[in-house]
Design a protein around this motif. Structure first.
Motif, short mmCIF file in Angstrom:
data_model
loop_
_atom_site.label_atom_id
_atom_site.label_comp_id
_atom_site.label_asym_id
_atom_site.label_seq_id
_atom_site.Cartn_x
_atom_site.Cartn_y
_atom_site.Cartn_z
N SER A 15 0.86 -1.19 0.00
CA SER A 15 0.00 0.00 0.00
C SER A 15 0.89 1.23 0.00
O SER A 15 2.12 1.14 -0.06
CB SER A 15 -0.92 -0.02 1.23
N ALA A 16 0.27 2.41 0.05
CA ALA A 16 1.02 3.66 0.02
C ALA A 16 1.95 3.73 1.23
O ALA A 16 1.52 3.59 2.36
CB ALA A 16 0.05 4.84 0.02
N GLY A 17 3.23 3.95 0.94
CA GLY A 17 4.23 4.03 1.99
C GLY A 17 4.74 2.69 2.46
O GLY A 17 5.72 2.63 3.21
N GLN A 18 4.09 1.60 2.05
CA GLN A 18 4.51 0.25 2.45
C GLN A 18 4.45 -0.65 1.22
O GLN A 18 3.51 -1.43 1.06
CB GLN A 18 3.62 -0.29 3.57
N ARG A 24 9.01 -3.37 -4.83
CA ARG A 24 10.40 -3.36 -4.36
C ARG A 24 11.32 -4.12 -5.34
O ARG A 24 12.46 -3.71 -5.57
CB ARG A 24 10.48 -3.99 -2.96
N SER A 87 5.58 6.21 -6.85
CA SER A 87 6.27 7.09 -5.91
C SER A 87 5.62 7.06 -4.53
O SER A 87 6.26 7.39 -3.53
CB SER A 87 6.28 8.52 -6.45
N GLU A 88 4.34 6.65 -4.47
CA GLU A 88 3.67 6.56 -3.18
C GLU A 88 4.00 5.26 -2.45
O GLU A 88 3.71 5.13 -1.27
CB GLU A 88 2.16 6.66 -3.38
N MET A 89 4.54 4.27 -3.17
CA MET A 89 4.75 2.95 -2.59
C MET A 89 6.01 2.88 -1.73
O MET A 89 6.00 2.36 -0.62
CB MET A 89 4.83 1.89 -3.69
N ILE A 90 7.12 3.35 -2.28
CA ILE A 90 8.42 3.17 -1.63
C ILE A 90 9.01 4.54 -1.32
O ILE A 90 9.06 5.42 -2.19
CB ILE A 90 9.38 2.36 -2.52
N ASN A 91 9.47 4.69 -0.12
CA ASN A 91 10.13 5.93 0.28
C ASN A 91 11.51 6.03 -0.37
O ASN A 91 12.17 5.01 -0.61
CB ASN A 91 10.26 5.99 1.80
N GLU A 94 14.36 4.00 1.11
CA GLU A 94 14.31 2.54 1.09
C GLU A 94 14.77 1.94 -0.23
O GLU A 94 14.74 0.73 -0.40
CB GLU A 94 12.88 2.07 1.39
#
Length: 606
Positions: A15-18, A24, A87-91, A94
């Motif tokens: 999800s967004a941010g995770q 990945r 861009s919302e998935m992975i910071n 990371e």
């Protein structure tokens, strides 16, 4: 395999941010090969799970064709995007990349997305004609085996992507077509197994380090399959009916086949048996047969629900996970890429930078090979715009085309003038070269006369040198023969001397051996003589003793006989007395040694 909001699908997508496994993995792939990617359509897939390499011209034509098609498909109105952005998935903190990527190779990524529904395979990226009145159901695909005995989905759409965002966009395009349904346990339950396939093609650069090597045998293809399995279900809890009940039966059957295959693999490894693994009983196991046979690595993520009501299912899942850890497959060794020198890409980049620097310094090409103006004209040659007219009231296409053609005509005239100027300059240079050439030809003719005389002198000297060389070779030949003869005689002499020395040594050894034998024989004769003398002495003594014993026995017998005769004449017999041995003994010549007691003396006394 219990499925809920944070189940297997969530593990794959996130999800967004995770971000999940899929974003990945894509992020790591493109971060690692980003600077080394080939241009689009340089790598091209075929219909037999293989990969080809196109030349630069064919790849350019393919790109132009794709760009023109995309420009026609674009519409002025655009819908608001509801798909999640990558861009919302992975910071940014990371992100990661792989180390040790071969810089002297070019890479390209192809993705495909399929689902296995009711044991049939469907392509989620397949584009077909849309009929709003009577929509056609999607056509199922079949599994085939390529020349390397790897399983693949025939006719599956493979899209070349150049960034993580583009690959993620293709994934969500197929995700919208995936079959999901609402059950009693999950609002969005997966009704099929989905497989997102990422292919990474690698090919070495040529010796110059500029273009991809045009050799199909040097292509290496790696494949990453991200599988989202549908969860096993108990119809008593999901309350499935009709199509949902049929879907649940097919899902449970395919998962049971997967469990059976792993159990047979485990038994074959632990017990040394060779049972046949039932891969063909299910499409999901048949597709990944090569992975379980050792052509790849398999990693499994099992999701369970901590709810107390799901204790039995959780225990079954954990036992299955424990069993999978005991299965090991041997992976083959990867074959090496071509043996070109390393660092080709860096050398080519350094060469281009140095060439650009020299061009900037001189204001034109190096070594004056092509006029700078010509290069500028060729670079400014405008491309033709799209010529297709779709609207009768289109007043822009033809004027743009006319404008481009007029510009091309002006550039062509400038090129013609430049060529004429260059031709006149070359003509004057050729005339000057002709005059210089005539003067040099006269000088050469004079020198040739002198050279002829020198040649005659040299020829006579060569003849004398040849005669002397022949004579020298003949003498050398004779010297060689004499030297060989001398060497032969010397060798014979050395061999004879060696043989003579060996014989002298042998003779000396024989003489010394003879002397030793004589001394030994002399000692043996002396020892034998002494031995026989002692033996004769012993035998004489024994014989004397034997004779004395016999004589004494005879004397005793005569005395007894005499006593018997005398007793018969008298009335009172008297006990005879034993006469003294000194009186009755017959005198015998004694030897030097004392006589032992006669043998048998005690046997005659009563």
């Amino acid at each position: 395999y219990k499925k809920n909001t944070f189940g297997k699908t969530y593990t794959m997508t996130g999800s967004a941010g995770q971000g999940g496994l899929l974003p990945r993995s894509l992020d790591m792939i493109f971060n690692s090969i980003g600077p080394y990617q080939a241009k689009r359509f340089v790598f091209k897939t075929d219909d037999k799970n293989g990969m080809e390499i196109q030349n630069q011209v064919d790849a350019l034509l393919e790109r132009q064709k794709r760009d023109s098609q995309q420009s026609l498909l674009k519409t002025p109105s655009s819908k608001l995007r509801t798909d999640p952005e990558f861009s919302e998935m992975i910071n940014p903190g990371e992100t990661c990349k792989a180390e040790g990527v071969d810089e002297d190779s070019s890479y390209s990524v192809f993705v495909s997305y399929i689902e296995i529904y009711n044991n049939y395979i469907y392509d989620l990226l397949e584009e077909g004609p849309i009929d709003p009145i009577k929509p056609k159901p999607p056509q199922s695909k079949i599994l085939r085996e390529d020349q390397n005995h790897n399983m693949y989905v025939a006719g599956c759409t493979e899209v070349e992507v150049k960034s993580t965002e583009e690959a993620f966009e293709v994934f969500w395009k197929g995700q919208k077509r995936r079959r999901i349904a609402n059950t009693q346990l999950n609002r969005e339950s997966s009704r099929s197994h989905s497989v997102f396939i990422v292919k990474l093609a690698q090919a070495p650069l040529d010796a110059d380090g500029d273009n991809v090597l045009q050799d199909k045998n040097q292509i290496a293809v790696s494949q990453l399959c991200l599988v989202d399995l549908a969860g096993s279900e108990r119809t008593s809890r999901t309350r499935a009916e009709g199509n949902r009940l049929r879907e649940a039966g097919n899902i449970n059957q395919s998962l049971m086949t997967l469990r059976t295959c792993i159990e047979v693999l485990r038994e074959n490894q632990m017990c040394g048996t060779n049972k046949m693994v039932p891969y063909r009983d299910s499409k999901i196991t048949h597709l990944f047969k090569n992975y379980f046979d050792g052509e790849g690595k398999v990693r499994m993520v099992v999701c369970v629900n901590p709810n107390a009501e799901d204790y039995e299912e959780t225990m079954l899942v954990m036992r299955f996970a424990e069993m999978t850890q005991e299965v090991e497959v041997a992976r083959p060794v990867d074959r090496p890429i071509c043996a070109f020198a390393a660092g080709r890409r860096q050398r080519n980049q350094a060469f281009k930078e140095e060439l650009t620097r020299r061009l900037e310094e001189r204001g034109g090409p190096v070594n004056g090979e092509t006029p700078f103006v010509m290069n500028q004209l060729l670079q400014s040659f405008p491309p033709l715009p799209p010529c297709e007219i779709t609207d009768p009231s289109d007043d822009h296409t033809l004027p743009r085309l006319i404008e481009v053609l007029e510009k091309r005509h002006r550039i062509r005239q400038m090129m013609t003038e430049e060529y004429s100027k260059t031709a006149n300059m070359l003509k004057s240079m050729l005339q000057e070269f002709d005059s210089n050439l005539m003067a040099k030809e006269n000088f050469i003719h004079e020198q040739r006369g002198k050279l002829g005389e020198k040649d005659k002198m040299i020829q006579s000297q060569k003849t004398e040198i040849d005669r002397l060389e022949k004579k020298s070779k003949m003498l050398e030949y004779k010297i060689d023969i004499l030297q060989k003869t001398t060497n032969i005689y010397e060798e014979d002499k050395r061999s004879l001397q060696h043989e003579l020395e060996n014989r002298e040594q042998k003779l000396q050894r024989e003489l010394s051996e003879k002397k030793r034998m004589e001394a030994r024989m002399q000692g043996m004769v002396t020892d034998t003589k002494l031995k026989w003398e002692k033996e004769c002495e012993r035998r004489v003594q024994a014989k004397q003793l034997e004779m004395q014993n016999k004589l004494w026995v005879k004397d005793e017998k005569l005395k007894q006989l005499k006593a018997i005769v005398t007793e018969s004449k008298t009335e009172r017999p008297e006990k005879p007395q034993r006469p003294s041995r000194e009186k009755d003994r017959v005198p015998i010549k004694r030897s030097a040694s004392p006589s032992p007691v006669p043998v048998g003396y005690k046997d005659l006394i009563f």
